[in-house]
Structure formats: structure tokens, C-alpha cells
Design a protein around this motif. Structure first.
Motif, mmCIF file in Angstrom:
data_model
loop_
_atom_site.group_PDB
_atom_site.id
_atom_site.type_symbol
_atom_site.label_atom_id
_atom_site.label_comp_id
_atom_site.label_asym_id
_atom_site.label_seq_id
_atom_site.Cartn_x
_atom_site.Cartn_y
_atom_site.Cartn_z
ATOM 1 N N LYS A 78 -7.912 1.079 -7.338
ATOM 2 C CA LYS A 78 -8.820 0.177 -6.586
ATOM 3 C C LYS A 78 -10.076 0.973 -5.890
ATOM 4 O O LYS A 78 -9.787 2.355 -6.018
ATOM 5 C CB LYS A 78 -8.111 -0.413 -5.305
ATOM 6 C CG LYS A 78 -7.233 0.821 -4.434
ATOM 7 C CD LYS A 78 -6.560 0.061 -3.498
ATOM 8 C CE LYS A 78 -6.184 1.112 -2.359
ATOM 9 N NZ LYS A 78 -4.903 0.439 -1.306
ATOM 10 N N HIS A 79 -11.059 0.711 -5.248
ATOM 11 C CA HIS A 79 -11.607 -0.630 -5.532
ATOM 12 C C HIS A 79 -12.658 -0.835 -6.563
ATOM 13 O O HIS A 79 -13.639 -0.169 -6.304
ATOM 14 C CB HIS A 79 -12.010 -0.978 -3.901
ATOM 15 C CG HIS A 79 -11.065 -0.443 -2.895
ATOM 16 N ND1 HIS A 79 -10.896 0.677 -2.308
ATOM 17 C CD2 HIS A 79 -9.826 -1.268 -2.289
ATOM 18 C CE1 HIS A 79 -9.921 0.601 -1.453
ATOM 19 N NE2 HIS A 79 -9.438 -0.523 -1.390
ATOM 20 N N MET A 94 -7.847 -3.405 -8.867
ATOM 21 C CA MET A 94 -7.901 -4.264 -7.618
ATOM 22 C C MET A 94 -9.742 -4.357 -7.724
ATOM 23 O O MET A 94 -10.258 -3.376 -7.424
ATOM 24 C CB MET A 94 -7.568 -3.696 -6.094
ATOM 25 C CG MET A 94 -7.868 -4.472 -5.068
ATOM 26 S SD MET A 94 -7.508 -3.829 -3.567
ATOM 27 C CE MET A 94 -5.611 -3.826 -3.549
ATOM 28 N N ARG A 109 -13.140 5.699 4.652
ATOM 29 C CA ARG A 109 -12.032 5.843 3.643
ATOM 30 C C ARG A 109 -11.990 6.996 2.849
ATOM 31 O O ARG A 109 -11.338 6.856 1.870
ATOM 32 C CB ARG A 109 -11.813 4.642 3.009
ATOM 33 C CG ARG A 109 -11.611 3.197 3.956
ATOM 34 C CD ARG A 109 -11.186 2.034 3.223
ATOM 35 N NE ARG A 109 -9.632 1.862 2.673
ATOM 36 C CZ ARG A 109 -9.378 0.925 2.037
ATOM 37 N NH1 ARG A 109 -10.012 -0.095 1.667
ATOM 38 N NH2 ARG A 109 -7.975 0.941 1.606
ATOM 39 N N ARG A 141 -18.378 -4.248 4.950
ATOM 40 C CA ARG A 141 -17.547 -4.172 3.427
ATOM 41 C C ARG A 141 -17.314 -5.496 2.620
ATOM 42 O O ARG A 141 -17.291 -5.484 1.346
ATOM 43 C CB ARG A 141 -16.221 -3.392 3.312
ATOM 44 C CG ARG A 141 -15.351 -4.169 4.214
ATOM 45 C CD ARG A 141 -13.832 -3.007 4.192
ATOM 46 N NE ARG A 141 -12.707 -3.909 4.971
ATOM 47 C CZ ARG A 141 -11.656 -3.496 4.876
ATOM 48 N NH1 ARG A 141 -11.153 -2.750 3.954
ATOM 49 N NH2 ARG A 141 -10.595 -4.191 5.473
ATOM 50 N N GLU A 184 -9.893 2.723 7.813
ATOM 51 C CA GLU A 184 -10.488 1.490 7.126
ATOM 52 C C GLU A 184 -10.975 0.584 7.753
ATOM 53 O O GLU A 184 -10.594 0.478 9.207
ATOM 54 C CB GLU A 184 -9.148 0.746 6.738
ATOM 55 C CG GLU A 184 -9.548 -0.538 5.726
ATOM 56 C CD GLU A 184 -8.224 -1.234 5.324
ATOM 57 O OE1 GLU A 184 -7.206 -0.481 5.145
ATOM 58 O OE2 GLU A 184 -8.551 -2.351 4.819
ATOM 59 N N TYR A 227 -14.191 -5.517 -2.547
ATOM 60 C CA TYR A 227 -15.131 -6.676 -1.589
ATOM 61 C C TYR A 227 -16.464 -6.883 -1.997
ATOM 62 O O TYR A 227 -16.810 -7.930 -1.866
ATOM 63 C CB TYR A 227 -14.873 -6.018 -0.270
ATOM 64 C CG TYR A 227 -13.460 -6.159 0.286
ATOM 65 C CD1 TYR A 227 -12.831 -7.496 0.342
ATOM 66 C CD2 TYR A 227 -12.974 -5.199 1.155
ATOM 67 C CE1 TYR A 227 -11.590 -7.479 1.094
ATOM 68 C CE2 TYR A 227 -11.742 -5.347 1.787
ATOM 69 C CZ TYR A 227 -11.214 -6.355 1.576
ATOM 70 O OH TYR A 227 -9.968 -6.470 2.399
ATOM 71 N N ASP A 236 1.093 -1.202 -0.024
ATOM 72 C CA ASP A 236 -0.024 -0.052 -0.044
ATOM 73 C C ASP A 236 1.031 1.217 0.100
ATOM 74 O O ASP A 236 2.135 1.005 0.365
ATOM 75 C CB ASP A 236 -1.029 -0.119 1.212
ATOM 76 C CG ASP A 236 -1.939 -1.091 1.296
ATOM 77 O OD1 ASP A 236 -2.685 -1.097 0.192
ATOM 78 O OD2 ASP A 236 -2.026 -1.926 2.154
ATOM 79 N N ASP A 296 -9.168 -7.438 -3.837
ATOM 80 C CA ASP A 296 -8.849 -6.858 -2.883
ATOM 81 C C ASP A 296 -8.831 -8.192 -1.591
ATOM 82 O O ASP A 296 -8.957 -9.530 -1.857
ATOM 83 C CB ASP A 296 -10.036 -6.134 -2.177
ATOM 84 C CG ASP A 296 -9.515 -5.233 -0.928
ATOM 85 O OD1 ASP A 296 -8.492 -5.173 -0.456
ATOM 86 O OD2 ASP A 296 -10.104 -4.244 -0.756
ATOM 87 N N TRP A 297 -7.991 -7.744 -0.477
ATOM 88 C CA TRP A 297 -7.660 -9.038 0.410
ATOM 89 C C TRP A 297 -8.576 -9.586 1.107
ATOM 90 O O TRP A 297 -9.641 -9.227 1.621
ATOM 91 C CB TRP A 297 -6.637 -8.300 1.443
ATOM 92 C CG TRP A 297 -5.157 -8.141 1.065
ATOM 93 C CD1 TRP A 297 -4.003 -8.639 2.010
ATOM 94 C CD2 TRP A 297 -4.403 -7.671 -0.193
ATOM 95 N NE1 TRP A 297 -2.762 -8.346 1.441
ATOM 96 C CE2 TRP A 297 -3.286 -7.873 -0.024
ATOM 97 C CE3 TRP A 297 -5.106 -7.417 -1.402
ATOM 98 C CZ2 TRP A 297 -2.354 -7.437 -1.072
ATOM 99 C CZ3 TRP A 297 -4.284 -6.903 -2.355
ATOM 100 C CH2 TRP A 297 -2.738 -7.047 -2.160
HETATM 101 C C1 BGC Z 1 -7.729 -2.814 1.648
HETATM 102 C C2 BGC Z 1 -7.103 -2.657 0.347
HETATM 103 C C3 BGC Z 1 -5.424 -2.794 0.467
HETATM 104 C C4 BGC Z 1 -5.394 -4.258 0.986
HETATM 105 C C5 BGC Z 1 -3.810 -4.763 1.528
HETATM 106 C C6 BGC Z 1 -7.255 -4.190 2.178
HETATM 107 O O1 BGC Z 1 -8.102 -4.578 3.184
HETATM 108 O O2 BGC Z 1 -9.014 -2.782 1.210
HETATM 109 O O3 BGC Z 1 -7.145 -1.020 -0.205
HETATM 110 O O4 BGC Z 1 -4.819 -2.582 -0.356
HETATM 111 O O5 BGC Z 1 -6.086 -4.530 1.954
HETATM 112 O O6 BGC Z 1 -3.444 -3.803 2.348
#
Ligand code: BGC
Length: 726
Positions: free
Chosen positions: A169-170, A213, A136, A180, A463, A216, A64, A248-249
Motif C-alpha cells: 500500500k498505498h 491497497m 507517514r 489525503r 497518520e 486515497y 495493520d 484504502d479505508w
Molecule cells: C490507512 C491504511 C490502513 C487502513 C486500515 C487507513 O486509514 O491509510 O494504511 O491500512 O486505514 O486501518
């Protein structure tokens, strides 16, 4: 468009990969350093890809985020430090309305990415500010897709000019943090096309980002990462995207559907270690191919998309990174971006100050100045210059006793459990400190012996959480209000000035208190150089030239997305975008709701005159030219905005929409600049089912210093309606 060369023979590699290796290439290696995964080569990075050494495929590193590279500054057993620059948050970058600055910031971040051994920066984040409470918003640019798209394009070009990748993103309609991972965003195709997809489209077409990216949330019932319409039809077939898509993660719930939809890579991988209900992506992909549920061609296609990009990366190219980016130079760029992103909201003849004036600084934000938000948008810079030290270093005459009291107070209060950071460690909630700590008698004393009161009001969000329409968040807390009232009343009684510094990441309510004070300077969350930027603006070495990329409504009840964050509000499953295309000023302007501060608004220490508007239509392009002159006594820059009001024929339309803008050079008193802007007619159309429709009729061209301060108007007539392909 960025030209990509790929020195490796991708077809050959694909033909040599085993099925297991193929699955490994489309799934990340697991969250580095957690759940038993090895730490990343670059500690603090968010993800890494699997290497396949026998074919010369190295691991690549993704980190990031939007306000600067987010890596760990300290490594075990290593005395070197790995700090990265904290730049202003994205909404402040957007407030500059200056794509050149965004390019510079991107280029500086790109160098840090490259020199710290990272391949892809997980930024820019460009979701639209649908509602002021999205936690965010600070990471996102604007409520307007054109401004957002233009600014993000410049940023992406800057990052990628270093030979590393950016990630937009996103994707898409990820406009809240509440639930989310699962929320279903229900939105019309017109609102998607004109608002939520539009900025992504601009960036893809103008800057060819290496990666996208996927978000979610679900989009109209299906997870974005599993949505073929979104990732294949719109992104690749219509827009010509040439990079690769990553999730996304931990997003989504079906790796096979992700593969089929065109979501090339699943990040961070090994989600099953965290959420046992989820499938092991690698095993699932392998068995899906073996059982005929997933065609190997789809897998190969995704791998090609990935390798085409990653083969350009520093890791593939064997780049020997230095771990020594030019942090001193980037500090200057961070300062410059912050300086241009300041928005002067009120100034009743008090700013700039004279250096000899004695200042009483109120509020804990002078010590705990917020550089940026929490979560993946956070940064770990070498230092943060807080407002107190910025003013100090500038040589301002500060009331020491008062500031020392705040220092002591902050130290004491932060020892208490109640005021320690809470929530998840990677995105803590930082409780605000009570602000009303100075008695009336004491304020009296400070008013007698100083010339100016400067009150700092701060907010932080991040976040994982949305903000709330309550006191202490969207509204001032009672003690903040008490402090403001007390200080204003007393200082004004002595004929002294009161200035508020707003150190926030998204709109708060200002209407009920703006007349208590003489000036309001919005400094957003300006990154590591915060205090220097504030000091230089107060003294007039910086003439504020930022304009709002979001509307500041008078009250939360005026906000069009009234059902945020969905239904039922405590635990929403679904959020319907009832306001449709009427987002931000498109709503306020069309329905006659007066905001506190409109979109595009911002004062300066000088004044500007607009004149000589000419409009011309040439080969499907609208050419608009006019002149801006500095008519005041200080040098300054102006942001001229072009809005277009389209005829309301077949389709409903907003009163006006931003279609071009230009930030002047630094104009000396009396100096003027001729501006010429081109707007392709395709950009003034509306979405009409399967195409873009340019309706026949009269179009008003409105040149403004803000969306509500229109200085020049002109007209063009479109004789015959016209349609454009998607
Ligand atoms: C976030 C992304 C971020 C990713 C990696 C996720 O929780 O939504 O914006 O790039 O984590 O850290």
C-alpha cells in the motif's frame, strides 16, 4: 513467484452466488466495532469480509500494519493478553539494507498474524519519501524505489511464507497526509514509472503479494481506486499481478467505478454509515448491475480475484489459531533488526563508550522513548524498553538524580491538559514537552561528576497529519537548542564528551548544531527493544551498520518538492510534482546541492576498504564484482552500493541512480568478502513514452560506501540503443 493452489472450485461458487451475495463479497463488512458494526473476531483488526455460510465461505480478517500486527491487547471479560511485537519502523528496517532481516521480520509478523487469527496483514507500506515532512514517512521505506522495492519484496516473502497475505500500500503517489482523501496528485508518467510505481512493480514481480491497497488520492484527476489504467493496465496486464486489490479505508466516491477499474474489494464497507453523502456500496452495486451500468462479468471477475486469494487463507483452510505466537523469539528478531538499522551520523572518536564511564542522561526521550509512530502504523507490544532502563539493565553508571528528575517531570507534565494527547484517538498528536529544564549551575554539577552527556532528542508523527517546517518539528525547538548548547559548552569545558541520540521517524535539521556535539546516533523509532539496542550500541556490542535510506538535507529550503503539500497550502486540492524524477538524492546529486547527510550514508566503529572492481556485460546483464575488506580493529558489516551514471543523450537523467547493493557478512578485522552483483540492463533504462530506453554510450559504474563516497569506478559502453517493452 509464489505458487498458488486453490482447493475450492471457484467457478462453481460464483455460479451459485446470488447477486446480493456477489455484492457482499466485494464490499467489507463495515469498520469493526464502530458505527453499529459488530466487533471483529479479532478485536482491533481493521476490517473483515462477509461470510456466506451456505457456500462454506467464512469471514476473513485484515489487520495493520508495517511495524507489527495492530490488534487490541485487552479483551473484555478475558484475562489473556493479545500483545504483538513492536518491530522497528519501516524506515529503520530499510536502513539495515539487509533483505534477510526483512524476510525474518516479515516471517515473524506473519506468525503473529496467523496465530492471532488474522488472514491479511495490511503492510508493507511503500510510498516514496517525496518530502521529509510527510507524516507517514516512518511507515515507508525510502526515497529510492529500488531500495524500497527490494526490501519490501523480502518482507512480503517473509509474511507470506506463513500462509497469510501481505498487502502493499498505498498504490500510488500517496506521499502526504494533508487532504489525503481528496488530493489530486499531478505527476508525469515518467516520474510515475521510474519513481512512484517502480517499487510496487518490483514487489509485484518478485514477491507476488496477495493484495494491493489502492490509495486515497487522485492520480492525475481520477481516484486511484477508480483508475483503470493504474489497477488493470499497469498492475495486472503489464506486471502480471495475480492477487486482489482493496481500497484504502473509505477511499474514492463511486463503488461502480471502483469495480470497473479493477478495484476488487471496497474496504471497510458501509462507508455510508460514516459519510452519509456516500452511496451504500452494496445497494449501489446491485442496482448498477440491474440497470445495466455494471456488467455482472466484471463483478464475477473481481470475485474470482478475491476468492483465488482468500481460499488460501487460514480462515478458509479452517486453521485453528493458538493466540500464542512466539513473542520471545520475535523480541530477538525485533532487536536484531533494530541493531542493524542504527545509523551512526557523527563520531569524533568518542564511541563506543567504556562501561565504567559515568553518564548524565538528558532529555525526556530517555523516559518517553518513541517506539514508533501513531495511527494504523502503531503497535501494542508487551513492553517498550526505554533508553533509561536499557542503559540501566546494561549496568551503565547513570546519574540517578538527573534521570529521576526527568521521570518526575514527565509524570507531572503529562497530568496537565496541555500535554495530553490530542486529535483523533486512533492517531493522536502527542505534544512535546519543553526540554530546557536544567539550569546552568546544575549542568555544571553534572559535568563535574560524569564522563559523558547523552542527550535524547525525540519526534513522533503519524497518520492523518503532516509535519511542519518549523521549530519543534523539522527544526529543533529553542529549548532543545538551549539544552544542547548548555550541555555541550559545559561538558566540553571539563573535557567530557557529548552524544546525541536521535529518536525520530524522518529527517530533521541537524546542520546548524551537528558541530556542537561529538557523536550523533540515529536510532529512528526502533520498536519495543529500543533501550537494549541503544545500550548495546553505546558500549560497542552492536557496531552500527545501517545506512540512510533518505537524504538529510541541510535545510528545508533545499528540498526539491518545494510545493508540498500542494496548493493552496492551507487547504490544497492539488499537488503537482514539479520536481518530476528528481526525488531525493537524484535531485541533490544532479543539481549539486550538498546535504547534511547523503543517501546511503552511515559510519561504523571500523573502516572498510574497497578494491578490485571488475565489470562484465553478458547476455543483457551487467555483472559487477569487487572486494570489501574490514581494515579497522572491530568486527562490522558494510553496505556496498552500486550507482550507475547513464549517458545523457535523448533523455535527461539524474547524475546517478542506485542499481544494486549488498550488505556484507560480519567481517572480522582484516577479513574480506568478494561481492558479485548482477544488474539486468533493463533496469538501467529510462522511461521514454511507451517503452524503456537503453541509450547508447558510456555508463559509469560507481561503487560507494554512500551516494557521495564513491570508492571505485568503472565503465561499460553500450554500442547500440535498445528498447524494452513496458
Ligand atoms: C490507512 C491504511 C490502513 C487502513 C486500515 C487507513 O486509514 O491509510 O494504511 O491500512 O486505514 O486501518
Amino acid at each position: 513467484m509464489v505458487k498458488m493452489t486453490h482447493p475450492i472450485d471457484i467457478d462453481k461458487i460464483v455460479s451459485q452466488l446470488s447477486l446480493e451475495e456477489k455484492a457482499m463479497l466485494v464490499v467489507g463488512r463495515g469498520m469493526p466495532g464502530s458505527s453499529g458494526n459488530p466487533p471483529s473476531r479479532v478485536p482491533g483488526a481493521a476490517g473483515e469480509t462477509y461470510p456466506i455460510p451456505r457456500l462454506g465461505i467464512p469471514p476473513t480478517v485484515f489487520a495493520d500494519g508495517p511495524a507489527g500486527l495492530r490488534i487490541k491487547p485487552v479483551r473484555e471479560g478475558d484475562s489473556q493478553r493479545y500483545h504483538a511485537t513492536a518491530f522497528p519502523i519501516a524506515v529503520m528496517l530499510a536502513s539495515t539494507w539487509n533483505p534477510e532481516i526483512l524476510y525474518k521480520v516479515g516471517r515473524a509478523m506473519g506468525e503473529e498474524v496467523k496465530e492471532y487469527g488474522v488472514d491479511i496483514l495490511l503492510a508493507p507500506a511503500i510510498n516514496i519519501h517525496r518530502n521529509p515532512l510527510c507524516g507517514r514517512n516512518f511507515e515507508y521505506y525510502s526515497e529510492d524505489p529500488f531500495l524500497s522495492g527490494e526490501m519490501a519484496s523480502a518482507f512480503v516473502k517473509g509474511v507470506q511464507s506463513r500462509g497469510v497475505g501481505a498487502c502493499i500500500k498505498h498504490f500510488v503517489a500517496n506521499n502526504q497526509e494533508t487532504n489525503r482523501y481528496t488530493i489530486d496528485t499531478v505527476v508525469s508518467e515518467r516520474a510515475l514509472r521510474e519513481i512512484y510505481l517502480r517499487n510496487f512493480e518490483i514487489v509485484v514481480k518478485k514477491a507476488q503479494p496477495w493484495t494491493v491497497m489502492s490509495a486515497y488520492n487522485k492520480l492525475n484527476g481520477s481516484y486511484c481506486s477508480q483508475n483503470k489504467w493504474l489497477l488493470t493496465k499497469v498492475l495486472r496486464e503489464e506486471w502480471g499481478f495475480q492477487g486482489f486489490v482493496m481500497t484504502d479505508w473509505y477511499a474514492g466516491d463511486d463503488p461502480v467505478e471502483q469495480m470497473k477499474a479493477g478495484n476488487d474489494m471496497i474496504m471497510p464497507g458501509k462507508a455510508y454509515q460514516v459519510d452519509k453523502s456516500k452511496k451504500d456500496e452494496i445497494k449501489e452495486i446491485i442496482s448498477a448491475v440491474k440497470e445495466g451500468r455494471l456488467s455482472e462479468d466484471v463483478l464475477d471477475r473481481n470475485i474470482r480475484n478475491i476468492l483465488r486469494i482468500l481460499s488460501q487463507s487460514p480462515s478458509f483452510q479452517g486453521y485453528k489459531y493458538s493466540n500464542k505466537p512466539d513473542l520471545d523469539d520475535h523480541a530477538k528478531i525485533s532487536y536484531e533488526a533494530g541493531a542493524e538499522g542504527l545509523v551512526l551520523l557523527e563520531n569524533r572518536g568518542v564511541l563506543p563508550l567504556d562501561k565504567n564511564e559515568r553518564i548524565a542522561l538528558f532529555g525526556t526521550g530517555q523516559i518517553e522513548t518513541i517506539k514508533g509512530g501513531t495511527g494504523s502504523g502503531d503497535t501494542h507490544p508487551r513492553y517498550v524498553i526505554n533508553i533509561l532502563s536499557g542503559l540501566d539493565l546494561k549496568g551503565f553508571r547513570i546519574d540517578r538524580e538527573l534521570s529521576n528528575r526527568y521521570k518526575k517531570y514527565v509524570d507531572e507534565m503529562r497530568q496537565k491538559d496541555e500535554y495530553k494527547p490530542k486529535g483523533v484517538p486512533w492517531s493522536p498528536i502527542i505534544p512535546s514537552l519543553p526540554q530546557d529544564i536544567i539550569t546552568e549551575d546544575e549542568v555544571e554539577k553534572y559535568a563535574q561528576r560524569n564522563d559523558v552527556a547523552v542527550i535524547v532528542i525525540s519526534r513522533i508523527s503519524g497518520e492523518n497529519y503532516d509535519r511542519k517546517p518549523i521549530k519543534g518539528d523539522f527544526y529543533l525547538s529553542d529549548d532543545e537548542k538551549n539544552l544542547l548548547e548548555k550541555v555541550s559548552k559545559t561538558f566540553h569545558r571539563y573535557g567530557k564528551k557529548v552524544i546525541v541520540i536521535l529518536n525520530i521517524g524522518a529527517p530533521i535539521e541537524i546542520e546548524s548544531w551537528k558541530n556542537l556535539v561529538d557523536a550523533i546516533l540515529l536510532i529512528w523509532q526502533p520498536g519495543q527493544e529500543a533501550g537494549h539496542i541503544v545500550a548495546d550500541a553505546l558500549i560497542g556490542e552492536i557496531n552500527p551498520s545501517g545506512k540512510l535510506p533518505v537524504t538529510f538535507p541541510k535545510d528545508y529550503s533545499d528540498v526539491p518538492s518545494w510545493n508540498f503539500p500542494g496548493t493552496p497550502p492551507e487547504d490544497p486540492k492539488k499537488v503537482v510534482y514539479f520536481e518530476d524524477i528528481y526525488v531525493g538524492y537524484r535531485y541533490y546529486d544532479t543539481f549539486g546541492i550538498e546535504p547534511s547527510y547523503p543517501f546511503g550514508y552511515g559510519l561504523s566503529y571500523t573502516t572498510f576498504e574497497y578494491r578490485d572492481l571488475k565489470t562484465e556485460l553478458k547476455n543483457d546483464v551487467l555483472i559487477v564484482s569487487f572486494t570489501v575488506k574490514n581494515t579497522g580493529r572491530r568486527k562490522g558489516k558494510e553496505v556496498a552500493q552500486v550507482y550507475i551514471s547513464a549517458p545523457r543523450g535523448k533523455l535527461d537523467k539524474p547524475l546517478q541512480e542506485l542499481k544494486a547493493f549488498y550488505k556484507t557478512k560480519l567481517l572480522m578485522p582484516g577479513e574480506e568478502e568478494k561481492i558479485k552483483l548482477e544488474i539486468p540492463l533493463r533496469d538501467i533504462t529510462s522511461f521514454d513514452g511507451g517503452e524503456w530506453l537503453l541509450e547508447a554510450g558510456e555508463y559509469e559504474i560507481r561503487i560507494g560506501a554512500s551516494s557521495r563516497d564513491i570508492r571505485l569506478t568503472g565503465k561499460i559502453t553500450i554500442e547500440e540503443e535498445k528498447t524494452y517493452k513496458l
